[in-house]
Design a protein around this motif. Structure first.
Motif, PDB file in Angstrom:
ATOM      1  N   SER A 172       0.852  -1.187   0.000  1.00 48.20           N
ATOM      2  CA  SER A 172       0.000   0.000   0.000  1.00 48.20           C
ATOM      3  C   SER A 172       0.889   1.238   0.000  1.00 48.20           C
ATOM      4  O   SER A 172       1.713   1.417   0.904  1.00 48.20           O
ATOM      5  CB  SER A 172      -0.901  -0.010   1.240  1.00 48.20           C
ATOM      6  N   PRO A 173       0.754   2.090  -1.013  1.00 46.68           N
ATOM      7  CA  PRO A 173      -0.181   1.941  -2.136  1.00 46.68           C
ATOM      8  C   PRO A 173       0.289   0.861  -3.110  1.00 46.68           C
ATOM      9  O   PRO A 173       1.490   0.612  -3.253  1.00 46.68           O
ATOM     10  CB  PRO A 173      -0.156   3.315  -2.800  1.00 46.68           C
ATOM     11  N   ALA A 174      -0.662   0.237  -3.770  1.00 47.92           N
ATOM     12  CA  ALA A 174      -0.328  -0.763  -4.780  1.00 47.92           C
ATOM     13  C   ALA A 174       0.157  -0.067  -6.048  1.00 47.92           C
ATOM     14  O   ALA A 174      -0.250   1.054  -6.342  1.00 47.92           O
ATOM     15  CB  ALA A 174      -1.557  -1.614  -5.092  1.00 47.92           C
ATOM     16  N   ASP A 218      -2.097 -24.974 -15.645  1.00 47.69           N
ATOM     17  CA  ASP A 218      -2.732 -25.240 -14.355  1.00 47.69           C
ATOM     18  C   ASP A 218      -2.984 -23.984 -13.526  1.00 47.69           C
ATOM     19  O   ASP A 218      -3.433 -24.059 -12.381  1.00 47.69           O
ATOM     20  CB  ASP A 218      -1.937 -26.275 -13.545  1.00 47.69           C
ATOM     21  N   GLY A 219      -2.696 -22.813 -14.105  1.00 43.53           N
ATOM     22  CA  GLY A 219      -3.023 -21.561 -13.433  1.00 43.53           C
ATOM     23  C   GLY A 219      -2.121 -21.193 -12.281  1.00 43.53           C
ATOM     24  O   GLY A 219      -2.515 -20.390 -11.413  1.00 43.53           O
ATOM     25  N   THR A 220      -0.900 -21.725 -12.251  1.00 43.40           N
ATOM     26  CA  THR A 220       0.003 -21.426 -11.142  1.00 43.40           C
ATOM     27  C   THR A 220       1.090 -20.416 -11.505  1.00 43.40           C
ATOM     28  O   THR A 220       2.095 -20.302 -10.799  1.00 43.40           O
ATOM     29  CB  THR A 220       0.657 -22.717 -10.615  1.00 43.40           C
ATOM     30  N   LEU A 221       0.895 -19.692 -12.587  1.00 50.10           N
ATOM     31  CA  LEU A 221       1.805 -18.610 -12.949  1.00 50.10           C
ATOM     32  C   LEU A 221       0.998 -17.323 -12.996  1.00 50.10           C
ATOM     33  O   LEU A 221       0.064 -17.184 -13.791  1.00 50.10           O
ATOM     34  CB  LEU A 221       2.472 -18.876 -14.299  1.00 50.10           C
ATOM     35  N   HIS A 222       1.359 -16.379 -12.125  1.00 52.55           N
ATOM     36  CA  HIS A 222       0.618 -15.130 -11.973  1.00 52.55           C
ATOM     37  C   HIS A 222       1.418 -13.992 -12.600  1.00 52.55           C
ATOM     38  O   HIS A 222       2.626 -13.885 -12.406  1.00 52.55           O
ATOM     39  CB  HIS A 222       0.361 -14.843 -10.496  1.00 52.55           C
ATOM     40  N   VAL A 223       0.727 -13.152 -13.338  1.00 51.91           N
ATOM     41  CA  VAL A 223       1.347 -12.027 -14.029  1.00 51.91           C
ATOM     42  C   VAL A 223       0.792 -10.731 -13.448  1.00 51.91           C
ATOM     43  O   VAL A 223      -0.400 -10.633 -13.130  1.00 51.91           O
ATOM     44  CB  VAL A 223       1.056 -12.108 -15.543  1.00 51.91           C
ATOM     45  N   TRP A 224       1.669  -9.743 -13.296  1.00 53.51           N
ATOM     46  CA  TRP A 224       1.197  -8.389 -13.010  1.00 53.51           C
ATOM     47  C   TRP A 224       1.170  -7.644 -14.328  1.00 53.51           C
ATOM     48  O   TRP A 224       2.158  -7.607 -15.063  1.00 53.51           O
ATOM     49  CB  TRP A 224       2.098  -7.662 -12.016  1.00 53.51           C
ATOM     50  N   GLU A 225       0.020  -7.070 -14.651  1.00 56.77           N
ATOM     51  CA  GLU A 225      -0.177  -6.356 -15.907  1.00 56.77           C
ATOM     52  C   GLU A 225      -0.341  -4.870 -15.625  1.00 56.77           C
ATOM     53  O   GLU A 225      -1.109  -4.469 -14.750  1.00 56.77           O
ATOM     54  CB  GLU A 225      -1.423  -6.887 -16.610  1.00 56.77           C
ATOM     55  N   GLY A 262       6.530  -7.051  -5.563  1.00 54.25           N
ATOM     56  CA  GLY A 262       5.781  -7.199  -4.323  1.00 54.25           C
ATOM     57  C   GLY A 262       4.304  -7.421  -4.570  1.00 54.25           C
ATOM     58  O   GLY A 262       3.658  -8.246  -3.908  1.00 54.25           O
ATOM     59  N   ALA A 263       3.758  -6.702  -5.542  1.00 48.75           N
ATOM     60  CA  ALA A 263       2.329  -6.816  -5.824  1.00 48.75           C
ATOM     61  C   ALA A 263       1.970  -8.184  -6.383  1.00 48.75           C
ATOM     62  O   ALA A 263       0.968  -8.790  -5.976  1.00 48.75           O
ATOM     63  CB  ALA A 263       1.914  -5.722  -6.803  1.00 48.75           C
ATOM     64  N   VAL A 264       2.767  -8.705  -7.307  1.00 53.64           N
ATOM     65  CA  VAL A 264       2.434 -10.003  -7.896  1.00 53.64           C
ATOM     66  C   VAL A 264       2.697 -11.130  -6.895  1.00 53.64           C
ATOM     67  O   VAL A 264       1.985 -12.140  -6.876  1.00 53.64           O
ATOM     68  CB  VAL A 264       3.198 -10.219  -9.224  1.00 53.64           C
ATOM     69  N   THR A 265       3.696 -10.958  -6.017  1.00 55.58           N
ATOM     70  CA  THR A 265       3.924 -11.939  -4.965  1.00 55.58           C
ATOM     71  C   THR A 265       2.753 -11.963  -3.983  1.00 55.58           C
ATOM     72  O   THR A 265       2.303 -13.036  -3.558  1.00 55.58           O
ATOM     73  CB  THR A 265       5.225 -11.637  -4.210  1.00 55.58           C
ATOM     74  N   ALA A 266       2.252 -10.799  -3.620  1.00 56.42           N
ATOM     75  CA  ALA A 266       1.096 -10.731  -2.727  1.00 56.42           C
ATOM     76  C   ALA A 266      -0.115 -11.406  -3.362  1.00 56.42           C
ATOM     77  O   ALA A 266      -0.867 -12.127  -2.696  1.00 56.42           O
ATOM     78  CB  ALA A 266       0.783  -9.277  -2.384  1.00 56.42           C
ATOM     79  N   ALA A 267      -0.295 -11.195  -4.659  1.00 62.03           N
ATOM     80  CA  ALA A 267      -1.432 -11.800  -5.352  1.00 62.03           C
ATOM     81  C   ALA A 267      -1.312 -13.320  -5.382  1.00 62.03           C
ATOM     82  O   ALA A 267      -2.283 -14.049  -5.132  1.00 62.03           O
ATOM     83  CB  ALA A 267      -1.527 -11.251  -6.770  1.00 62.03           C
ATOM     84  N   ALA A 268      -0.114 -13.825  -5.686  1.00 56.98           N
ATOM     85  CA  ALA A 268       0.105 -15.269  -5.705  1.00 56.98           C
ATOM     86  C   ALA A 268      -0.070 -15.862  -4.316  1.00 56.98           C
ATOM     87  O   ALA A 268      -0.628 -16.956  -4.147  1.00 56.98           O
ATOM     88  CB  ALA A 268       1.501 -15.579  -6.245  1.00 56.98           C
ATOM     89  N   LYS A 297       7.963  -7.004   4.309  1.00 56.58           N
ATOM     90  CA  LYS A 297       6.841  -6.059   4.355  1.00 56.58           C
ATOM     91  C   LYS A 297       5.517  -6.744   4.008  1.00 56.58           C
ATOM     92  O   LYS A 297       4.455  -6.308   4.465  1.00 56.58           O
ATOM     93  CB  LYS A 297       7.104  -4.894   3.399  1.00 56.58           C
ATOM     94  N   LEU A 298       5.569  -7.799   3.200  1.00 57.20           N
ATOM     95  CA  LEU A 298       4.354  -8.530   2.836  1.00 57.20           C
ATOM     96  C   LEU A 298       3.872  -9.456   3.951  1.00 57.20           C
ATOM     97  O   LEU A 298       2.760  -9.994   3.857  1.00 57.20           O
ATOM     98  CB  LEU A 298       4.596  -9.352   1.571  1.00 57.20           C
ATOM     99  N   GLY A 299       4.712  -9.661   4.976  1.00 62.18           N
ATOM    100  CA  GLY A 299       4.312 -10.512   6.086  1.00 62.18           C
ATOM    101  C   GLY A 299       5.047 -11.828   6.184  1.00 62.18           C
ATOM    102  O   GLY A 299       4.652 -12.705   6.956  1.00 62.18           O
ATOM    103  N   TYR A 300       6.124 -11.994   5.416  1.00 57.57           N
ATOM    104  CA  TYR A 300       6.923 -13.219   5.485  1.00 57.57           C
ATOM    105  C   TYR A 300       7.985 -13.094   6.574  1.00 57.57           C
ATOM    106  O   TYR A 300       8.578 -12.023   6.754  1.00 57.57           O
ATOM    107  CB  TYR A 300       7.591 -13.491   4.139  1.00 57.57           C
TER     108      TYR A 300
END
Length: 313
Positions: A172-174, A218-225, A262-268, A297-300
Motif C-alpha cells: 500500500s499503495p499498490a 494449471d493456473g500457477t503462474l501469476h502475471v502483473w499487468e 511485491g504486488a504479484v507476490t502478494a497476489a500469488a 513487508k508482505l508478512g513473510y
C-alpha cells in the motif's frame, strides 16, 4: 543409523510421506517435486530416473530425514540431522551412486548402512556429484563428509533464507495495474523471463518451456499487468500437505523499482491461501537485500537458513 536409497517414488512416498507432511516447511521442495513426479511421471524434470532416500536413526525407528534428486539437478536435502547428512554422503560412496574416482564404489547397487539397495547406484553410474542444497547445517555436514571421502572441494553457490507467511499485508499503495493468470499468448515472453531469472541466479532451468506451459495450463503462474502488458510474474506451487511455495518471482531489469514484484507476490500468496494452503513459503537470496525487504513487508518471516554448494576438484 541407516539410509535407504531407492529409485521408486511409490516407496519414497510410502516410507517418507508422513515425515515430509509433518514438516512441510523444511521439506517444501521434496513435497512439491514428489507431487509433480506423481502427476507428470518420472521424466518430468529430465530423462534420467529420479532418486530418493530416507533415514532412520535405528532399524525400527521412524523416518527422520529424506532427500531426493531429479537429474540433471543436484540432490535436495530435506529436514535431517547433521549426522544423517554426513551419513548420506557415505551411503552415496558405498552404493556407487556417483562417480568418486577410479573404480571407487559399486556401479550396480550395494549395502548402505546395512540396507541392501539393488540398483541404487546404477542410475547414476559415471555421473559426478556437482553440488547439493538444503538446510544449511545439513548441507555443510554433507559437504564436509563428501569432500573428505572424495578429495573434492566445495564452494557456496547461494546462501538462502526460507520464509513463512505469517499474515499477508498487501503493498500500500499498490502499483498501477492488476494481477491475473498468465496466458498462452505470452508463452515466449515468459520462457525468456524464466531463462533470464535463471541466468541471474546462476541456475540452468533445463525445462523452462515445459515449466511455463505447465504453469499456464494449471493456473500457477501469476502475471502483473500494467497498461495492458505483462511487467512481472510470480510462480506458485500446488498445495501439497497444506503447503504452497511462491517462486520464481521476476521483474525485467528495466521495470524494477515500481513495486511490481511485491504486488504479484502478494497476489500469488493470496491465491495460495484461497486454495487452502496453511503454509505459504518462499526462498530469498540473502545477497539480495531488496527482495528480503519486500517479502518482510508482505508478512513473510524467517524459518530456516539454507545453502546450495557446488563441488569441484
Amino acid at each position: 543409523m541407516a539410509w535407504t536409497l531407492s529409485t521408486s517414488l511409490d516407496d519414497f512416498r510410502t516410507r517418507a510421506g508422513g515425515f515430509l507432511a509433518a514438516h512441510p516447511a523444511e521439506n517444501t521442495v521434496l513435497l512439491s517435486v514428489a507431487d509433480r513426479l506423481a502427476t507428470d511421471g518420472p521424466t518430468a524434470y529430465g530423462e534420467e530416473p529420479p532418486r530418493f532416500g530416507w533415514w532412520r536413526p535405528g532399524a525400527d525407528g521412524p523416518v527422520e530425514g529424506a532427500y531426493l534428486q531429479t537429474p540433471p539437478y543436484n540432490p535436495r536435502l530435506g529436514l535431517m540431522p547433521a549426522a544423517a547428512a554426513a551419513a548420506l554422503a557415505g551411503a552415496f560412496v558405498e552404493a556407487g551412486a556417483f562417480e568418486v574416482g577410479a573404480s571407487r564404489g559399486m556401479a550396480s547397487g550395494g549395502m548402505v548402512s546395512g540396507v541392501m539397495v539393488p540398483g541404487a547406484g546404477a542410475a547414476a553410474a559415471g555421473r559426478a556429484l556437482d553440488g547439493v542444497s538444503g538446510g544449511k547445517a545439513a548441507v555443510r555436514a554433507f559437504a564436509a563428509a563428501w569432500c573428505a571421502a572424495t578429495g573434492r572441494r566445495s564452494a557456496v553457490q547461494v546462501d538462502e533464507l526460507l520464509h513463512r507467511l505469517v499474515e499477508l499485508v498487501p503493498p500500500s499503495p499498490a502499483p498501477a495495474g492488476l494481477a491475473r493468470a498468465a496466458r498462452a499468448a505470452e508463452r515466449e515472453l515468459l520462457i525468456g523471463w524464466f531463462e533470464d531469472f535463471g541466468a541471474e541466479i546462476a541456475v540452468d532451468f533445463h525445462t523452462s518451456p515445459d515449466a511455463v506451459d505447465r504453469r499456464i495450463a494449471d493456473g500457477t503462474l501469476h502475471v502483473w499487468e500494467d497498461a495492458g502488458r505483462p511487467v512481472a510474474f510470480a510462480g506458485r506451487s500446488p498445495v501439497v500437505a497444506g503447503m504452497s511455495r511462491i517462486g520464481p518471482v521476476f521483474t525485467p531489469p528495466g521495470l524494477r523499482g515500481r513495486g511490481y514484484a511485491g504486488a504479484v507476490t502478494a497476489a500469488a500468496s493470496a491465491y495460495a491461501l484461497a486454495q487452502g494452503a496453511a503454509e505459504v513459503l518462499l526462498y530469498t537470496d540473502l545477497a539480495n537485500p531488496t527482495s528480503n525487504s519486500i517479502y518482510r513487508k508482505l508478512g513473510y518471516r524467517p524459518v530456516e537458513d539454507c545453502l546450495a554448494v557446488t563441488f569441484h576438484n
